[in-house]
Design an enzyme around this catalytic site. Structure first.
Site: not given
Length: 145
Positions: A69, A72
């Site tokens: 991600c 993230c």
């Protein structure tokens, strides 16, 4: 209200009773001797998460994330910096939803990154999307008031 907190050691998972007045004195684990706070989030698997929720008395701020991600990865250093600002009043932890799929399903994590704040074993708030350090700290402190 108790004048101490139960801090679960991030190294050996031992529950340690620490007087609130000594939280800022860099307490160490009574079993393994490791520092109970490192100014950084702890990585939790499902068993560690459950133990911290069951035994620990500090609020727990969890970053649900995945390695693939992009947002993230952008938020990771911000979350790290927030740990330095929020400890020892709040324990920060990271849960990789790819490795801990049961835990992600239990808390219905549908987008990442998602931060969830827990107190006394219950989720009290959550926020999705990448956040900067200042926003993480302000949101956490405001929610805990």
């Amino acid at each position: 209200m108790s004048d101490s907190e139960i801090i679960v050691c991030p190294h050996c998972a031992t529950a340690n009773r620490v007087p609130r007045t000594r939280l800022r004195e860099k307490p160490t684990c009574g079993k393994c001797g490791a520092a109970l706070f490192q100014g950084a989030p702890v990585t939790l698997d499902t068993a560690g998460f459950d133990r911290m929720m069951r035994l620990g008395t500090l609020p727990l701020l969890v970053d649900f994330w995945a390695e693939w991600c992009g947002p993230c990865r952008v938020m990771a250093p911000q979350f790290q910096a927030a740990a330095a600002a929020l400890e020892p009043q709040v324990r920060l932890a990271k849960v990789d939803i790819e490795r801990e799929q049961e835990l992600a399903a239990r808390y219905r994590i549908q987008s990442i990154p998602t931060v969830a704040l827990f107190r006394a074993g219950r989720e009290i708030a959550r926020k999705s999307g990448a956040l900067d350090r200042a926003t993480l700290v302000q949101w956490t402190q405001a929610t805990l008031r």
